[in-house]
Design an enzyme around this catalytic site. Sequence first.
Site, PDB file in Angstrom:
ATOM      1  N   GLU A 246       0.834  -1.199   0.000  1.00 23.93           N
ATOM      2  CA  GLU A 246       0.000   0.000   0.000  1.00 23.93           C
ATOM      3  C   GLU A 246       0.874   1.257   0.000  1.00 23.93           C
ATOM      4  O   GLU A 246       0.511   2.270  -0.611  1.00 23.93           O
ATOM      5  CB  GLU A 246      -0.930  -0.020   1.211  1.00 23.93           C
ATOM      6  CG  GLU A 246      -1.976  -1.149   1.183  1.00 23.93           C
ATOM      7  CD  GLU A 246      -1.429  -2.538   1.486  1.00 23.93           C
ATOM      8  OE1 GLU A 246      -0.266  -2.638   1.942  1.00 23.93           O
ATOM      9  OE2 GLU A 246      -2.156  -3.532   1.269  1.00 23.93           O
TER      10      GLU A 246
ATOM     11  N   HIS B 231     -10.702  -6.473   8.823  1.00 23.12           N
ATOM     12  CA  HIS B 231     -11.509  -6.191   7.627  1.00 23.12           C
ATOM     13  C   HIS B 231     -12.748  -5.392   8.005  1.00 23.12           C
ATOM     14  O   HIS B 231     -13.777  -5.490   7.349  1.00 23.12           O
ATOM     15  CB  HIS B 231     -11.955  -7.477   6.922  1.00 23.12           C
ATOM     16  CG  HIS B 231     -10.851  -8.362   6.494  1.00 23.12           C
ATOM     17  ND1 HIS B 231     -10.254  -9.276   7.329  1.00 23.12           N
ATOM     18  CD2 HIS B 231     -10.200  -8.471   5.311  1.00 23.12           C
ATOM     19  CE1 HIS B 231      -9.301  -9.913   6.667  1.00 23.12           C
ATOM     20  NE2 HIS B 231      -9.243  -9.448   5.463  1.00 23.12           N
TER      21      HIS B 231
HETATM   22  C1  LIG Z   1      -1.391  -5.287   4.313  1.00 19.18           C
HETATM   23  C2  LIG Z   1      -2.393  -6.118   3.596  1.00 19.18           C
HETATM   24  N1  LIG Z   1      -2.747  -5.781   2.339  1.00 19.18           N
HETATM   25  C3  LIG Z   1      -3.680  -6.503   1.676  1.00 19.18           C
HETATM   26  C4  LIG Z   1      -4.273  -7.601   2.244  1.00 19.18           C
HETATM   27  C5  LIG Z   1      -5.373  -8.396   1.498  1.00 19.18           C
HETATM   28  N2  LIG Z   1      -4.871  -9.711   1.093  1.00 19.18           N
HETATM   29  C6  LIG Z   1      -5.054 -10.800   1.851  1.00 19.18           C
HETATM   30  S1  LIG Z   1      -4.315 -12.167   1.214  1.00 19.18           S
HETATM   31  C7  LIG Z   1      -3.749 -11.316  -0.121  1.00 19.18           C
HETATM   32  C8  LIG Z   1      -2.914 -12.016  -1.151  1.00 19.18           C
HETATM   33  C9  LIG Z   1      -1.618 -12.532  -0.583  1.00 19.18           C
HETATM   34  O1  LIG Z   1      -0.918 -13.261  -1.548  1.00 19.18           O
HETATM   35  P1  LIG Z   1       0.388 -14.061  -1.182  1.00 19.18           P
HETATM   36  O2  LIG Z   1       1.275 -13.199  -0.346  1.00 19.18           O
HETATM   37  O3  LIG Z   1       0.989 -14.562  -2.432  1.00 19.18           O
HETATM   38  O4  LIG Z   1      -0.083 -15.253  -0.246  1.00 19.18           O
HETATM   39  P2  LIG Z   1      -1.021 -16.503  -0.630  1.00 19.18           P
HETATM   40  O5  LIG Z   1      -2.434 -16.073  -0.396  1.00 19.18           O
HETATM   41  O6  LIG Z   1      -0.749 -16.851  -2.036  1.00 19.18           O
HETATM   42  O7  LIG Z   1      -0.632 -17.595   0.303  1.00 19.18           O
HETATM   43  C10 LIG Z   1      -4.155  -9.978  -0.069  1.00 19.18           C
HETATM   44  C11 LIG Z   1      -3.829  -8.947  -1.083  1.00 19.18           C
HETATM   45  C12 LIG Z   1      -3.874  -7.913   3.556  1.00 19.18           C
HETATM   46  N3  LIG Z   1      -4.397  -8.962   4.214  1.00 19.18           N
HETATM   47  N4  LIG Z   1      -2.940  -7.171   4.198  1.00 19.18           N
END
Ligand SMILES: Cc1ncc(C[n+]2csc(CCOP(=O)(O)OP(=O)(O)O)c2C)c(N)n1
Lengths: 337, 337, 412, 412
Positions: free
Chosen positions: B60, B129
């Site tokens: 962000e 959330h």
């Molecule tokens: C600081 C923050 N930004 C955005 C999110 C929303 N979010 C939750 S999971 C996710 C994707 C994460 O992807 P990755 O790091 O590849 O992990 P995976 O789900 O593939 O295990 C996002 C954008 C969050 N939880 N925290």
Amino acid sequence: MPAMNMVQALNSAMDVMLGRDPDVVVFGEDVGYFGGVFRVTDGLQRKYGAQRVFDAPIAEGGILGIAVGMGAYGLRPVAEVQFADYIYPAMDQLVSAAARLRYRSAGEWWAPVTVRAPCGGGIFGGQTHSQSPEALFTHVCGLKTVIPSNPYDAKGLLISAIEDDDPVVFFEPKRLYQGPFDGHPERPAVSWAKHPLGAVPGEHYRVPIGAARVARAGADVTVLAYGTMVHVALAAAQETGVDAEVIDLRTLRPLDADAIAASVEKTGRCVIVHEATRTGGFGAELAAVVQERCFYSLEAPIERVTGWDTPYPHAFEWQYFPGPARVGRALRRATEG
Amino acid sequence: MPAMNMVQALNSAMDVMLGRDPDVVVFGEDVGYFGGVFRVTDGLQRKYGAQRVFDAPIAEGGILGIAVGMGAYGLRPVAEVQFADYIYPAMDQLVSAAARLRYRSAGEWWAPVTVRAPCGGGIFGGQTHSQSPEALFTHVCGLKTVIPSNPYDAKGLLISAIEDDDPVVFFEPKRLYQGPFDGHPERPAVSWAKHPLGAVPGEHYRVPIGAARVARAGADVTVLAYGTMVHVALAAAQETGVDAEVIDLRTLRPLDADAIAASVEKTGRCVIVHEATRTGGFGAELAAVVQERCFYSLEAPIERVTGWDTPYPHAFEWQYFPGPARVGRALRRATEG
Amino acid sequence: MDRSPVLRLHIPEPKHRPGEAADFSHLRLPRAGSVERPPVDSGAFAMRDLAYALIRVLDDEGTAVGPWDPQLDADTLRRGLRAMALTRAYDERMYRVQRQGKTSFYMRSTGEEAVAVGQACALERDDVVFPTYRQSGLLIARDWPLVDMMCQVYSNSADRLKGRQMPVLYSSRAAGFFSLSGNLGTQLSQAVGWAMASAYKGDHRIAAAWTGEGATAEPDFHHALTFASVYHAPVILNVVNNQWAISCYQGIAGGDESTFAARGIGYGVPALRVDGNDFLATCAVTRWAAERARSNLGPTLIELFTYRATAHSTADDPSRYRPADEWEKWPLGDPIRRLKDHLVGRGEWSEAQHEAMRKEVEEQVRAANREAEAKGTLDRGPLPPVASMFEDVYREMPAELRRQRDELLGGR
Amino acid sequence: MDRSPVLRLHIPEPKHRPGEAADFSHLRLPRAGSVERPPVDSGAFAMRDLAYALIRVLDDEGTAVGPWDPQLDADTLRRGLRAMALTRAYDERMYRVQRQGKTSFYMRSTGEEAVAVGQACALERDDVVFPTYRQSGLLIARDWPLVDMMCQVYSNSADRLKGRQMPVLYSSRAAGFFSLSGNLGTQLSQAVGWAMASAYKGDHRIAAAWTGEGATAEPDFHHALTFASVYHAPVILNVVNNQWAISCYQGIAGGDESTFAARGIGYGVPALRVDGNDFLATCAVTRWAAERARSNLGPTLIELFTYRATAHSTADDPSRYRPADEWEKWPLGDPIRRLKDHLVGRGEWSEAQHEAMRKEVEEQVRAANREAEAKGTLDRGPLPPVASMFEDVYREMPAELRRQRDELLGGR
Ligand SMILES: Cc1ncc(C[n+]2csc(CCOP(=O)(O)OP(=O)(O)O)c2C)c(N)n1
Ligand SMILES: Cc1ncc(C[n+]2csc(CCOP(=O)(O)OP(=O)(O)O)c2C)c(N)n1
Ligand SMILES: [Mg+2]
Ligand SMILES: [Mg+2]
């Protein structure tokens, strides 16, 4: 009792705690070998070694991140953010981690972190060395926020903060480091040695978090202030002759609302003073609480005297700063209203 | 006029602006091909191409950093933060950069950035959330903060925000995306199609930033609310039979203080409602302003009905949420006080 | 200066989208056993090519080959196999109860079980892990009671977290499992701080932290690498590259330009890249990193190359953004099947035993779930006492919070 | 598992402290001309060894050698030499006026002039630069009026920034010089965003940003590398490694474990490491990176290896934390002297010309300062009108700010 300025008192608090508790560690940008750009950690690395007092990379978010991890391990980290203006990169670790860890784990893990940061104007630091961002932290449940106004409180409160099992944001009004500042920049600095609260015991003592202090008893109007503004309010009371009761809040959260209410119920009038920008500043919370608790005692609108809603301008520091003249006018309005 | 829910209205605002102004670009996590986790940017990449509507790395702070740079170039970036709860890593770029660029360069550079972020509870999202962190931004001079309560305003305000030359933090109450929410979680969702403010013109129009709206005229008490809480306040007025004047602030900063003062001067009573935590919430600023402007008209203490000073707990979402019963009790207290 | 061509903005795109057939033929997958195993005191620079390689132990026939073979005994492997199978069965059951409306949300780690379980196998029980939501296998490998995990998922009356956290955001101090945060990345620098504290105290315990490849873009990844490097923190930093971050393929995190392991090199942090679906390999690289950490040689960055086989969460529908057959086509296979084949090949396991074990873990999950549901579900309760909402914001409840609690309880 | 030795925490320490003699004999300094010059379309991986090398053009005799020799004509070099000398003279004068109490603060770039000036020489005038406080040389190399800069330092009546910023936090849109922030690092990702915008618009202009080595630990450095890599942003990211960050030697930023250039590789960003005191070399590497950016090949990371010859700022006293003779012993010398020697060696300059030029730029600075002081100094004014304090917070002044302005003006 030794006379200490605020820098020495804060240094002494860390010295005492490093000496008492092997779990206390102190770190931040330039705090180790050099002893901090304001010399607050001077000599501590020499005395306790580089493993306990050390320099950190320039990454306030990283500093808070490791502090939370150390706290989770069981240490009591004391982290310095070089200026309060540079605390924003650490916001996520403060709000999402330090403040939430105990709650989200239902008490399994916690982060007894103390974050020290010099705040406020008065050194021609312009907009990035003068800020008072306390209201961004007082809104965050899980954090405590402390701002001392004198060496005695500074040491006792910092010891309480380090011993506290919750994260504490500890703002140090840098304009007070060397001497009490009554808001008149043209006057030479007065020494803390001449101030009763510059007498600071060398040993361990606490000033409790959450308790305000009556800096001046008075009958006509209650002034709520903290940090530098306590001294400005005292000057304004003296200069106007208004018999103000000046309350030094010392802790913004948890707030000593009982002390506030008792005073306002007595005086029926209230002036709130802070250096931070006005809109959404901590003064708003104070005004809200005062009118909630003392509505039927209030005889005039609660006044807020604050920094303007602009960044702190380099050339106009003293027109920006809410000095005794502005506070004095508010005292008059409040007592006449 | 087409009936739109809030998601469609927001989508339409970006669609209109992408169509009118080649300098508008839209980006954020999952906003491109997928169209956003709440589908707010659905179809925009297909229509305008990946250079104008694209996915961003999960950072962000980086998203805001590039947005400020794009704004300095002359674009009008619209950045999505997936949940308001994840805006903290962007705090430094918002406060130190976006909000300060025009001032520190005396108008040479500026950052006409719009940051959209879904806020508020109601989807069992737990503490990360469900947050409503608006008060952390309303305290920051240089930023504007907008929170719509219905599709018509959402579209008009978002267009105004994108066209605005100052940075705007635009919070979208996610509980309202699909239908007006009156605070009774057990009732099935009502469609925006049945609500007059669900009628949304397809074309370009503006709702001005800085102007409140009277959501319900009334004589007995003024309710200041925004976002989801506007509907809760309306429900509370209806359920209690208190003749409340409900003001939908729409913009928190700049605040329409004149509209507020006019109403409170008329009713003599005021209840402030928000979902965010109480201490230091935007309600504090509202209470301070109301008592400053209307002290001599006030007949009872200003009441604040807010989220509790705890994180948003997953299992107790509805005990946390300040629903119509709590607002109703405050209405009664304020009118009887 | 020549100013053509005119600039243009590059937006990365995955090779294939819904409606197209998945194709992984572009992947360079080194032969199993072909990557050298450097001494644990190697420097990041000297061993930098490993960040671009792929450490694999199990070959296509399921035989363990090469210098990274951890030479695990069959009992250990059977335990690992069982923990992986249990993780998958647990995930499937919890996914189902969410679909039945008994809780709000769920996230599975299907296809990634060799990450958490394989790595747990290389750590000591008292090392502390700082996971993401996709390493529930760590708890299971540490024999943490399923019922306790389920109570968290249900936010029920027996939920030790008092109903505060969304499902799967577990915490277990007793299992050395750090409280999960919804805020991506934050655990990484915290693990470094924890490890620094352990080093400061002359402890033996090390820390390990995980992040998805998507969240490597967050600042905490940078902070973790920087601080771990500067202070030689005894920590293992793991990037689970499962190709997807919700709807964004790994190119949006920079994966088209380099590997995620390679990030470590520039910080002076030795980096390993490993077949994340190869239990023996994930265990082996983690052992290497753990030995390094315990010898005061500092941190290691590990990229675990794997594939997110199911949806991001119960709130997600991957058919909207990726080809339907990607998991099928994924060349590194299913970690459970691969370990099973290896054990069968060694004569230490059989299809029949496997089938029996599968049934057994399913039954174990079913029984645990019955027990957990009896303690409550989110939709029907019983839940923890509502007043508990005000606890643990601070160690002691301040007056204002007591007032708010009383307001709630008094219906004022 | 063997659990000895017990963990211990490593805290980096510089080789020498005050009271000790400085010693740089541990530095590996490749011979001038010895580092290859890869084609500008090389990948980060292919050219990764350059991140650990040191590109040098001027040899010990002051001769330009090797593939990185930018072959600049003598006029260009003389212009560069003059800009560096002017920068130094300007710094000295402003340092002095601060000491005289005419302003609050000042920061010099002494010893680092070949960074800003040499790099400016490789950029087009309309490329936009996102500097830190130690690249004032960029403005000087772009012939920006000294008087204007001085008025900023004095916050006086002619300060275009209306007295809002601390000294040296310049802004000049006309000079393509982005508004300086006191918040370290923030400009890095902004430069990437600016460059992305330029690419999006099919513009020709590229961006360049600078950070000190200390501030590479801030998140924006990570964000800049990540986003620049992902979107192939036409940007040059420069790390000025001047060995010190206030009192912290570069090891506190991770410099003992790797080079700062090497950070780029892991993100897939090609990285160059250059002798920052060699004007020809800084110009040459920047040209390479600029050509790359303009050809849609994406970002480059450059580490400029140099030394902060004076105090961090007027608020600092380096004798408290580093040996007094470090600058003297610094093996890469003084950038001005080195370029002078080169020109003299080429027969294009003489000691007498140099001395005359030195006097000339001093006189130029003195004259400018007279003019600037006539427009006001911080201590005596005149300053901008005080009501201007309320302008530019927003494009239009909101009602509440008008009220506050009136309160100030009315003394209410
Ligand atoms: C600081 C923050 N930004 C955005 C999110 C929303 N979010 C939750 S999971 C996710 C994707 C994460 O992807 P990755 O790091 O590849 O992990 P995976 O789900 O593939 O295990 C996002 C954008 C969050 N939880 N925290
Ligand atoms: C976010 C932030 N944190 C801390 C500071 C205080 N500070 C100013 S300069 C400086 C040192 C910077 O060192 P480096 O990046 O190496 O640049 P140099 O001064 O050597 O050019 C620090 C810590 C700041 N300005 N901003
Ligand atoms: Mg992923
Ligand atoms: Mg430096």
